[in-house]
Design a protein around this motif. Sequence first.
Motif: not given
Length: 106
Positions: A24-27, A36-39
């Motif tokens: 879970v990425w938060v700001p 956010v790097d999707p890879d």
Amino acid sequence: MGASWVRKNILEQNPDADLGVHVVWVPQLGATRGDVDPDLFGDPRVTSYWDPKGAVPEAVLGDPNGWDAYALYDGDAEWAGTTVGMGVPVIAEADKLRSELEGLLG
């Protein structure tokens, strides 16, 4: 960075482990969804989410400003389940996380 540590030390070292990783990425620190790097993980066992309001850190950690943390659950856990382990930040708790995971993987 905790995410890259998890990739290298958990996922890559346990390629056949029956794991489900939810990131879970938060700001925090001004981050945006575009940061956010999707890879980053490149592993089908990982699902990433963007949480613009920090609802997950509030619910899991009790801190809306929480980040770079982990919460480890066993395979039978439900939302209200008890964690096997939790730590903040991931790097400082790396040995603990590795030990707790090894206990689950048996």
